[in-house]
Design a protein around this motif. Structure first.
Motif, mmCIF file in Angstrom:
data_model
loop_
_atom_site.group_PDB
_atom_site.id
_atom_site.type_symbol
_atom_site.label_atom_id
_atom_site.label_comp_id
_atom_site.label_asym_id
_atom_site.label_seq_id
_atom_site.Cartn_x
_atom_site.Cartn_y
_atom_site.Cartn_z
ATOM 1 N N ALA A 326 0.874 -1.287 0.156
ATOM 2 C CA ALA A 326 -0.033 0.274 -0.002
ATOM 3 C C ALA A 326 0.957 1.296 -0.109
ATOM 4 O O ALA A 326 0.567 2.157 -0.607
ATOM 5 N N SER A 327 2.004 1.373 0.572
ATOM 6 C CA SER A 327 2.821 2.465 0.730
ATOM 7 C C SER A 327 3.275 2.869 -0.616
ATOM 8 O O SER A 327 3.489 3.751 -0.918
ATOM 9 N N LYS A 512 -6.860 8.874 11.821
ATOM 10 C CA LYS A 512 -5.371 8.974 11.698
ATOM 11 C C LYS A 512 -5.075 7.981 10.368
ATOM 12 O O LYS A 512 -3.928 7.782 10.022
ATOM 13 N N ASP A 513 -6.060 7.333 9.915
ATOM 14 C CA ASP A 513 -5.829 6.422 8.760
ATOM 15 C C ASP A 513 -5.235 7.119 7.461
ATOM 16 O O ASP A 513 -5.711 8.311 7.015
ATOM 17 N N ARG A 514 -4.115 6.482 7.064
ATOM 18 C CA ARG A 514 -3.521 6.908 5.837
ATOM 19 C C ARG A 514 -3.454 5.746 4.504
ATOM 20 O O ARG A 514 -2.844 4.840 5.039
ATOM 21 N N ARG A 515 -4.537 5.753 3.663
ATOM 22 C CA ARG A 515 -4.442 4.604 2.817
ATOM 23 C C ARG A 515 -4.339 5.208 1.298
ATOM 24 O O ARG A 515 -4.737 6.464 0.990
ATOM 25 N N PRO A 516 -4.030 4.435 0.496
ATOM 26 C CA PRO A 516 -3.533 4.778 -0.852
ATOM 27 C C PRO A 516 -4.826 4.866 -1.820
ATOM 28 O O PRO A 516 -4.892 5.677 -2.517
ATOM 29 N N ASP A 517 -5.979 4.266 -1.251
ATOM 30 C CA ASP A 517 -7.312 4.485 -1.868
ATOM 31 C C ASP A 517 -8.253 5.406 -1.073
ATOM 32 O O ASP A 517 -9.560 5.294 -1.057
ATOM 33 N N LEU A 518 -7.880 6.535 -0.338
ATOM 34 C CA LEU A 518 -8.424 7.414 0.166
ATOM 35 C C LEU A 518 -7.896 9.000 0.255
ATOM 36 O O LEU A 518 -6.794 9.026 0.388
#
Length: 526
Positions: A326-327, A512-518
């Protein structure tokens, strides 16, 4: 209750009553004396004073007042009327959005003496014609009444498009009603007496040769202390209505023409609908970015404004293998991704950017209303066509192949599975393993040419998971106080389920979520 009849209803005294909770009586005679005048064509006597927006209905037949009382107490929508000149007609088959909520007030006593016809027409614009003969016969009329509460209807002035039923003749909606007891009389030369006994009358109306004119409803002695659960017994007569004019299409269009949205934002016209979360809600006009916030846009805020830099690593609950993959999909500030949506962004970072550009994050109700195309009630932002590679950047064959290369211990591990069993939204390739340039799927644009309301990246909203505004505050129960999670909408490039790209798609994410699809887009108040 008898069958509805289309009779025009003549009203009585148009007196303004305070609905506040204080004990001091208002000087109503002084208030009415300042009412501006006008002269409707063919109604010169009615034109001595402006038709009042808060007329008394003590001259209304008991049957009609009783029916209105029932509609207000039991109905889930507001009541519409035809209100022209000196006439008002209850339109039983026409309603407007909103409902009525009762609120008690400190009881208020009002006493008046009327001795001239000019006073009736100047201070009582409705119903004066019915009382003029009585005034000439008796020389004077007295009115005594006590107000103990009011029914208040919310949601403001409705547009004609909001009405339901047979509404062709509707001109106004009833937005509030005062409740209590009254007595109109010519008794004893129309002089107001100090003792309360003269007004101790039961419900109903009547007259006699000995007493002259007597009309009353409710028992003034029964009007005790204020109650919020409903008016006291024998003190619940409807005394006065408050009306608001219906907004005609030309007025709505003119108001919207004056509203200016920021560049690259679309005006989303408000309305009322049943949201997927929160029930029946009303949305005001607002502006919404036509595209998701791009990497270049956010980088400018990080360079010149209060934004922290976009992260280059993902952060959410998952396995180390998935987080590593994901990163690699985080766009960060890479020049090659400048026109892609900024992703791997926390809720606070998104909110800070929107504030910097003069906007805010949309509520999830606003977001859903825009995605549905307002009253078009679309299943998908683009309409009803099944999702495909020209419409949405979701997980097609290209995404499934990429995920198949991950370690098999992942939840959706595909390494050892045949291609036909891979989880994917459709069987074709949409050309992008990760994010796509914003606006790339022109056929999938929503109403107002708003792009990527489905797919590419899920979008942060302002809505916490605790409560929603539905006319009055209502807890919907996700566990009490704010848990630090926010609603996201719209699906992303990893979505494999049709439900994730529908206009009702919704996921709760940690702040605090960090997502590639967000990612996100901003809303603005016009």
């Amino acid at each position: 209750m008898s069958a509805p009849r289309p009779a025009a209803l003549a009203f009585g005294f148009a007196v303004v009553l305070s609905s506040g909770t204080g004990c001091r009586n208002a000087n109503l005679a002084s208030t009415m004396a300042q009412t501006p005048s006008y002269e409707p064509e063919g109604q010169t006597r009615c034109g001595v004073a402006r038709s009042h927006a808060r007329p008394l209905i003590i001259e209304w037949p008991a049957h009609d007042r009783s029916e209105l009382e029932t509609l207000v107490a039991e109905g889930e929508r507001r009541v519409a009327v035809r209100y022209e000149g000196c006439e008002m007609e209850l339109l039983r088959g026409c309603t407007a959005p909103g409902s009525y909520r009762y609120q008690g007030v400190q009881p208020k006593r009002e006493d008046y003496v009327f001795k001239r016809a000019d006073d009736l027409y100047a201070k009582i614009p409705l119903g004066a014609a019915n009382l003029e003969a009585e005034l000439e016969r008796h020389g004077a009329l007295t009115l005594g009444m006590t107000v103990v509460g009011r029914w208040q209807g919310g949601h403001g002035r409705p547009a004609r498009i909001d009405l339901r039923g047979d509404c062709e003749r509707a001109t106004h909606v009833i937005s509030g009603l005062s409740v209590g007891a009254f007595r109109l009389s010519s008794e004893a030369g129309a002089e107001i007496r100090g003792e309360a006994g003269w007004m101790n009358a039961g419900g109903g109306a009547g007259s006699s040769a000995a007493r002259g004119l007597v009309r009353s409803d409710g028992d003034l002695e029964a009007c005790g202390d204020a109650r919020d659960d409903g008016p006291p017994d024998r003190c619940h007569a409807l005394l006065r209505v408050e009306v608001e004019a219906i907004r005609e299409p030309a007025e709505v269009a003119a108001a919207r023409a004056r509203q200016v949205c920021p560049r690259d934002a679309a005006l989303v016209e408000g309305g009322r609908f049943r949201a997927s979360v929160g029930g029946q809600v009303e949305v005001a006009d607002f502006c919404l970015d036509r595209e998701e916030v791009r990497v270049a846009d956010y980088a400018a805020c990080a360079a010149k404004g209060p934004c922290s830099e976009a992260a280059t690593s993902a952060r959410y609950k998952s396995s180390p293998e998935e987080l590593a993959w994901a990163s690699g999909q985080c766009n960060g500030a890479r020049r090659s991704k400048r026109r892609h949506p900024v992703n791997c962004i926390s809720w606070n970072q998104a909110a800070a950017y929107c504030q910097w550009v003069g906007g805010r994050l949309p509520t999830e109700v606003e977001w859903e209303w825009a995605a549905r195309g307002g009253d078009q009630e679309r299943t998908y932002a683009w309409g009803e066509q099944e999702p495909g590679p020209r419409l949405v950047n979701a997980c097609g064959e290209e995404c499934a192949r990429a995920r198949a290369r991950l370690q098999p211990e992942l939840k959706h591990g595909l390494k050892d599975m045949p291609p036909e069993t891979w989880l994917k939204l459709h069987s074709k390739s949409d050309g992008e393993v990760g994010t796509a340039r914003v606006g790339s799927y022109a056929a999938g644009r929503g109403r107002g040419q708003v792009a990527d309301l489905a797919g590419n990246v899920w979008e942060w909203t302002a809505s916490a998971e605790v409560s929603y505004q539905t006319g009055e505050e209502q807890q919907i129960g996700y566990g009490g106080p704010d848990t630090g999670r926010r609603a996201t909408r719209g699906g992303g490039f990893l979505s494999t389920d049709d439900a994730d790209v529908r206009t009702t798609a919704r996921r709760l994410r940690d702040l605090k979520d960090r997502r590639p699809d967000l990612g996100f887009r901003c809303a603005y108040d016009p």
